[in-house]
Scaffold this motif. Sequence first.
Motif, PDB file in Angstrom:
ATOM      1  N   THR A  22       8.629  -6.607  14.213  1.00  0.00           N
ATOM      2  CA  THR A  22       9.955  -7.023  13.750  1.00  0.00           C
ATOM      3  C   THR A  22      10.942  -7.262  14.875  1.00  0.00           C
ATOM      4  OG1 THR A  22      10.695  -4.719  13.509  1.00  0.00           O
ATOM      5  CG2 THR A  22       9.628  -5.748  11.598  1.00  0.00           C
ATOM      6  N   GLY A  23      10.641  -6.730  16.070  1.00  0.00           N
ATOM      7  CA  GLY A  23      11.556  -6.885  17.189  1.00  0.00           C
ATOM      8  C   GLY A  23      12.797  -6.031  17.076  1.00  0.00           C
ATOM      9  N   ARG A  24      12.739  -4.994  16.245  1.00  0.00           N
ATOM     10  CA  ARG A  24      13.898  -4.111  16.082  1.00  0.00           C
ATOM     11  C   ARG A  24      13.409  -2.724  15.654  1.00  0.00           C
ATOM     12  NH1 ARG A  24      13.710  -7.416  11.551  1.00  0.00           N
ATOM     13  NH2 ARG A  24      13.636  -6.317   9.545  1.00  0.00           N
ATOM     14  N   ALA A  25      14.344  -1.801  15.518  1.00  0.00           N
ATOM     15  CA  ALA A  25      13.997  -0.426  15.128  1.00  0.00           C
ATOM     16  C   ALA A  25      13.799  -0.364  13.611  1.00  0.00           C
ATOM     17  CB  ALA A  25      15.094   0.543  15.567  1.00  0.00           C
ATOM     18  N   GLU A  26      12.714  -0.966  13.127  1.00  0.00           N
ATOM     19  CA  GLU A  26      12.400  -1.017  11.700  1.00  0.00           C
ATOM     20  C   GLU A  26      11.329   0.036  11.405  1.00  0.00           C
ATOM     21  OE1 GLU A  26      12.676  -1.106   8.442  1.00  0.00           O
ATOM     22  OE2 GLU A  26      13.325  -3.220   8.597  1.00  0.00           O
ATOM     23  N   ASP A  27      11.645   0.969  10.505  1.00  0.00           N
ATOM     24  CA  ASP A  27      10.703   2.037  10.165  1.00  0.00           C
ATOM     25  C   ASP A  27      10.201   1.943   8.733  1.00  0.00           C
ATOM     26  OD1 ASP A  27      11.042   3.141  12.719  1.00  0.00           O
ATOM     27  OD2 ASP A  27      12.825   4.237  12.086  1.00  0.00           O
ATOM     28  N   ARG A  28      10.684   0.969   7.975  1.00  0.00           N
ATOM     29  CA  ARG A  28      10.244   0.795   6.591  1.00  0.00           C
ATOM     30  C   ARG A  28       8.997  -0.085   6.552  1.00  0.00           C
ATOM     31  NH1 ARG A  28      15.208  -2.096   4.232  1.00  0.00           N
ATOM     32  NH2 ARG A  28      14.955  -3.082   6.278  1.00  0.00           N
ATOM     33  N   VAL A  29       7.977   0.396   5.875  1.00  0.00           N
ATOM     34  CA  VAL A  29       6.735  -0.383   5.769  1.00  0.00           C
ATOM     35  C   VAL A  29       6.896  -1.310   4.560  1.00  0.00           C
ATOM     36  CG1 VAL A  29       4.211  -0.258   5.778  1.00  0.00           C
ATOM     37  CG2 VAL A  29       5.550   1.659   6.658  1.00  0.00           C
ATOM     38  N   LEU A  30       7.647  -2.368   4.755  1.00  0.00           N
ATOM     39  CA  LEU A  30       7.987  -3.284   3.668  1.00  0.00           C
ATOM     40  C   LEU A  30       6.804  -4.177   3.314  1.00  0.00           C
ATOM     41  CD1 LEU A  30      11.544  -4.392   4.850  1.00  0.00           C
ATOM     42  CD2 LEU A  30      10.979  -2.583   3.220  1.00  0.00           C
ATOM     43  N   PHE A  31       6.835  -4.716   2.096  1.00  0.00           N
ATOM     44  CA  PHE A  31       5.813  -5.661   1.677  1.00  0.00           C
ATOM     45  C   PHE A  31       5.673  -6.805   2.694  1.00  0.00           C
ATOM     46  CE2 PHE A  31       6.796  -4.531  -2.993  1.00  0.00           C
ATOM     47  CZ  PHE A  31       5.811  -3.561  -2.992  1.00  0.00           C
ATOM     48  N   ASP A  32       6.820  -7.209   3.262  1.00  0.00           N
ATOM     49  CA  ASP A  32       6.823  -8.327   4.205  1.00  0.00           C
ATOM     50  C   ASP A  32       5.869  -8.101   5.379  1.00  0.00           C
ATOM     51  OD1 ASP A  32       9.337  -7.652   2.870  1.00  0.00           O
ATOM     52  OD2 ASP A  32      10.123  -9.492   3.732  1.00  0.00           O
ATOM     53  N   HIS A  33       5.677  -6.846   5.740  1.00  0.00           N
ATOM     54  CA  HIS A  33       4.951  -6.529   6.966  1.00  0.00           C
ATOM     55  C   HIS A  33       3.539  -5.990   6.732  1.00  0.00           C
ATOM     56  CE1 HIS A  33       9.003  -6.983   8.294  1.00  0.00           C
ATOM     57  NE2 HIS A  33       9.392  -5.760   8.035  1.00  0.00           N
ATOM     58  N   GLN A  34       3.220  -5.606   5.499  1.00  0.00           N
ATOM     59  CA  GLN A  34       2.003  -4.824   5.296  1.00  0.00           C
ATOM     60  C   GLN A  34       0.736  -5.588   5.652  1.00  0.00           C
ATOM     61  OE1 GLN A  34       2.212  -3.175   1.301  1.00  0.00           O
ATOM     62  NE2 GLN A  34       4.020  -1.956   1.793  1.00  0.00           N
ATOM     63  N   GLU A  35       0.633  -6.867   5.270  1.00  0.00           N
ATOM     64  CA  GLU A  35      -0.566  -7.638   5.603  1.00  0.00           C
ATOM     65  C   GLU A  35      -0.704  -7.816   7.115  1.00  0.00           C
ATOM     66  OE1 GLU A  35      -3.242  -9.111   4.114  1.00  0.00           O
ATOM     67  OE2 GLU A  35      -2.777  -8.102   2.233  1.00  0.00           O
ATOM     68  N   LYS A  36       0.398  -8.127   7.790  1.00  0.00           N
ATOM     69  CA  LYS A  36       0.355  -8.315   9.243  1.00  0.00           C
ATOM     70  C   LYS A  36       0.018  -7.005   9.946  1.00  0.00           C
ATOM     71  CE  LYS A  36       3.800 -12.017   9.009  1.00  0.00           C
ATOM     72  NZ  LYS A  36       5.214 -12.381   9.279  1.00  0.00           N
ATOM     73  N   LEU A  37       0.599  -5.905   9.470  1.00  0.00           N
ATOM     74  CA  LEU A  37       0.297  -4.601  10.062  1.00  0.00           C
ATOM     75  C   LEU A  37      -1.181  -4.267   9.914  1.00  0.00           C
ATOM     76  CD1 LEU A  37       3.340  -2.433   8.905  1.00  0.00           C
ATOM     77  CD2 LEU A  37       2.702  -2.930  11.266  1.00  0.00           C
ATOM     78  N   ALA A  38      -1.719  -4.573   8.744  1.00  0.00           N
ATOM     79  CA  ALA A  38      -3.136  -4.279   8.515  1.00  0.00           C
ATOM     80  C   ALA A  38      -3.998  -5.010   9.537  1.00  0.00           C
ATOM     81  CB  ALA A  38      -3.530  -4.674   7.094  1.00  0.00           C
ATOM     82  N   ARG A  39      -3.702  -6.297   9.776  1.00  0.00           N
ATOM     83  CA  ARG A  39      -4.481  -7.060  10.755  1.00  0.00           C
ATOM     84  C   ARG A  39      -4.322  -6.469  12.155  1.00  0.00           C
ATOM     85  NH1 ARG A  39      -2.505 -11.542   7.825  1.00  0.00           N
ATOM     86  NH2 ARG A  39      -0.977 -12.003   9.451  1.00  0.00           N
ATOM     87  N   MET A  62      -3.711  -3.494  12.972  1.00  0.00           N
ATOM     88  CA  MET A  62      -4.347  -2.182  13.093  1.00  0.00           C
ATOM     89  C   MET A  62      -5.834  -2.230  12.765  1.00  0.00           C
ATOM     90  SD  MET A  62      -1.246   0.279  11.747  1.00  0.00           S
ATOM     91  CE  MET A  62      -1.999   1.790  12.365  1.00  0.00           C
ATOM     92  N   GLY A  63      -6.361  -3.442  12.671  1.00  0.00           N
ATOM     93  CA  GLY A  63      -7.803  -3.589  12.511  1.00  0.00           C
ATOM     94  C   GLY A  63      -8.331  -3.266  11.132  1.00  0.00           C
ATOM     95  N   VAL A  64      -7.459  -3.359  10.112  1.00  0.00           N
ATOM     96  CA  VAL A  64      -7.883  -3.068   8.741  1.00  0.00           C
ATOM     97  C   VAL A  64      -8.263  -4.379   8.071  1.00  0.00           C
ATOM     98  CG1 VAL A  64      -7.207  -2.077   6.524  1.00  0.00           C
ATOM     99  CG2 VAL A  64      -6.352  -1.067   8.641  1.00  0.00           C
ATOM    100  N   LEU A 122      -4.781  -0.530   4.073  1.00  0.00           N
ATOM    101  CA  LEU A 122      -3.897   0.110   5.053  1.00  0.00           C
ATOM    102  C   LEU A 122      -3.016   1.152   4.382  1.00  0.00           C
ATOM    103  CD1 LEU A 122      -2.467   0.339   7.841  1.00  0.00           C
ATOM    104  CD2 LEU A 122      -0.904  -1.444   7.029  1.00  0.00           C
ATOM    105  N   MET A 123      -2.396   0.768   3.254  1.00  0.00           N
ATOM    106  CA  MET A 123      -1.468   1.683   2.606  1.00  0.00           C
ATOM    107  C   MET A 123      -2.185   2.900   2.040  1.00  0.00           C
ATOM    108  SD  MET A 123       1.314   0.452   3.421  1.00  0.00           S
ATOM    109  CE  MET A 123       2.273   1.730   2.597  1.00  0.00           C
ATOM    110  N   GLN A 124      -3.418   2.722   1.560  1.00  0.00           N
ATOM    111  CA  GLN A 124      -4.151   3.889   1.077  1.00  0.00           C
ATOM    112  C   GLN A 124      -4.416   4.842   2.252  1.00  0.00           C
ATOM    113  OE1 GLN A 124      -7.376   2.982  -1.574  1.00  0.00           O
ATOM    114  NE2 GLN A 124      -6.976   4.902  -2.642  1.00  0.00           N
ATOM    115  N   ARG A 125      -4.723   4.274   3.420  1.00  0.00           N
ATOM    116  CA  ARG A 125      -4.903   5.111   4.614  1.00  0.00           C
ATOM    117  C   ARG A 125      -3.586   5.813   4.957  1.00  0.00           C
ATOM    118  NH1 ARG A 125      -7.312   2.319   9.941  1.00  0.00           N
ATOM    119  NH2 ARG A 125      -8.932   1.817   8.392  1.00  0.00           N
ATOM    120  N   TYR A 126      -2.474   5.082   4.821  1.00  0.00           N
ATOM    121  CA  TYR A 126      -1.166   5.702   5.087  1.00  0.00           C
ATOM    122  C   TYR A 126      -0.939   6.894   4.164  1.00  0.00           C
ATOM    123  CZ  TYR A 126       3.826   6.551   5.096  1.00  0.00           C
ATOM    124  OH  TYR A 126       5.044   7.179   5.166  1.00  0.00           O
TER     125      TYR A 126
END
Length: 858
Positions: free
Chosen positions: A256-273, A275-277, A289-293
């Motif tokens: 996000t380029g900022r201090a974002e700590d919310r795992v929003l829907f917007d980011h979940q697919e990209k985060l999964a990739r 993090m190798g999920v 990813l979210m089940q792992r979270y």
Amino acid sequence: MQDALNTSLQALIADSRQRLIDGSAALRSAYEAQPRTAALLKGRAKLVDREVVRIWQACAMPAQASLLAVGGYGRGELFPASDVDVLVLLPQAADTHMRERLSDMVGALWDIGLEIGHAVRTVDECIEVANDDITVQTTLLEARFLAGNKALFAELDERYHAALDVRSFYKAKQLEQQQRYARFDDTPYALEPNCKESPGGLRDLQMLGWIARAAGLGHSWRDLARRRLITGGEASELRSVERFLQHLRIRLHYLTGRAEDRVLFDHQEKLARLMGVEATANRRASEALMQRYYVNAKMVTQLNTVLLQNYGTVIFPDRGAAIVINPRFQVVRELLDLRHDEVFERHPSALLECFLLLQQRSELKGMTARTLRTLWINRNRINAAFRADPHNRALFLQILQQKRGIVHAFRRMNEYGILSRYLPPWRRIIGQMQHDLFHVYTVDQHILMVLRNIRRFTMGEHAHEYPLMTRLIMAFDRHWLLYVAALFHDIAKGRGGDHSKLGMADAREFCVLHAIDEEDSALVVWLVEQHLSMSRFAQKEDTSDPEVVQRFAAIVGDERHLVALYLLTHADIRGTSPKVWNGWKGKLLEDLFFASQRLLRGATPQQALGLDDRLEDARRMLRFHGLRPGVEERLWSELDSVYFMRHSAEEIAWHTRVLYFRADAEEAVVKARVAEEGDGVQVMIFTPDQKELFVRLTGFFGRLGFTIIDAKVHTTRHGHALDSFMLQDPGGESSYRDVITLIEHELTRYLAHPDVIDRPSRGRMSRQVKHFPITPQVSIRPDEAGRHYILSLTAADRPGLLFDIAEVLASHGIRLHTAKIATLGERVEDTFLLTGAILAQDAQRLRVERELLQRLQV
């Protein structure tokens, strides 16, 4: 001289800014090549240290002052976009010259690209503020010397620890955690959690570190294991979950380029990739990813509970002797404790007994760390043989049948892996997300919320919230059967197929194995099968139609089933999301309940709908408002029975008071008021019928930003439209009383110009819908009697949606009689009652469906 200093400082600022950019880029490249949290977090702290100290020295700060790193920066851990918190420690209060230097230094730190949080205090001020503010006390706990007067820092450190009351600190941090948990509904299982602040997030781990440091118990998980506050295995688990959460937060900051700590829907697919999920045939990568979270967050909350209790035994060693309960358990410091470590090995049934004891003994506040740890280690003793033991089955039913603590018991059993071992189907729904955009909880947490809601119906302190529910459930024999139905109503989610049908088999097997008698078993299984029926009838069908009520009553069969389904439905809808329930939905369910109840008690269909009683009640209300007998007849003679069946007595009286003296009005009459339920506006329109009137009205309300949640459209015998709307502000920001006059004035003026049509903006797609799109569905089918057609549609909600639907219908000469608008988060499930010659032709009906689908595309 000063000009030379400024020039030198500006050159240093430019150099430091570039060094931070280059150093940050190098850290990121190294992390992405080989993700290691410690290397990145400590590396960034050291990088910032060097540049902060350079600026301090370049600003020629006095030798008597100290520069300290505090908070996470003081701990030596800086996330990519985290603030840099510093404390300037002074021997005495700053004078004007010192304040100017400080301003220059802080400005320079901002100029080199750091998000600086700073404080300037003397040692006395630090101690005073820390005594009053737990947040300041916590940040000072991790203060780290950077530059300046080291002796002054040593004085602060000595005086701080001398003044620190460890017991008060422990209690304050516990209270702080409780308050933080409350902000997040006490659950780590929200669909968009905050990986730092939510229960089970990094803040829970940091809190454990703060208390350990304050109490002198250690600075690492390994230190705590050496002191036997946790096991070596638990220390490894804590480090593992900490790394996972750190990786997640680091990736979020970079993404996000900022201090974002919310795992929003917007980011979940990209985060999964990142993090190798990987996605599977049945699950998105984001779901995996979210089940792992959730698994990691659950581990954090478990170990947080264990460690806090172990800290308590060290910090409060004088809490009295043990009180023996039975050969297996005792009470220690108001907590349930094992008599010996082999209890669960020798007596596996104690794995359930401990939860039963917590319910039965109100003095117990929870379990000791030893009990929790041993429970977790032995949870796998719940196997097929354990589940087949009649004694264990009886214990499980006892837990369901207790007078108190039921919800707490099941939440604890879920948290510590007992529920998923005892009910094998439960394993598949733990942490399972629901991308329907109106459930805000995972499946297991939704079920526990429904269980909580049913439990609240039985509690006197909630009777003012649910008076009818409380009265019904208190008269319902063996209401614990509703808890069983709640446990199984969604247990088959995610398996493919109809989860209501699949869940029936699980519920039936449970009832048979637990020797629940045949009649009660049949009720539980039926509730699981039909748990969506009542909401479907109430929200999607014309319940003013006697035939609709008869069909629903035929499904229910008797009053016991009706009451049970009503209670479960109410609890289920309220358990999806705080935003989904509203007073209007409650009214729809209540009206269907009472109509069905009267029918089941022997009333005719007309009596069940209470038409005669409704008219009599309306007349009584008119008399109460001072209208003489008979004034209503002129207006009522122009209305058919459908109108009277679709409106309550109170609505009929309201319409009549407004219209009885102008039943032949040639100009539009518009009246609005705050809805009885208080969360919307009711609007009545009476006007000579106009072309495309419904289209125009939906356009008007859409332009004002209101959501139409109910519409009733009538044409009187003498050619007037009498339409009723229920409106809500989707943002919840309007003061409804403030808009009443606006609606009445503007709508009256608008209706005076039949050639004008307001076209509301289509609005922007919400971020939830963008990432979890809803495929529109449209169906037009004849009703049971063949007199009307029912349009059912599902789509993503947006401004102007109802206008688009109305415009398509009007273009084909289709007349709309009622509209039921069910908004479920970002999703709408709407039902319309229609008539029109074109609908009798299959090909033409299909054409209308296709046009609607085109307009529903986001």
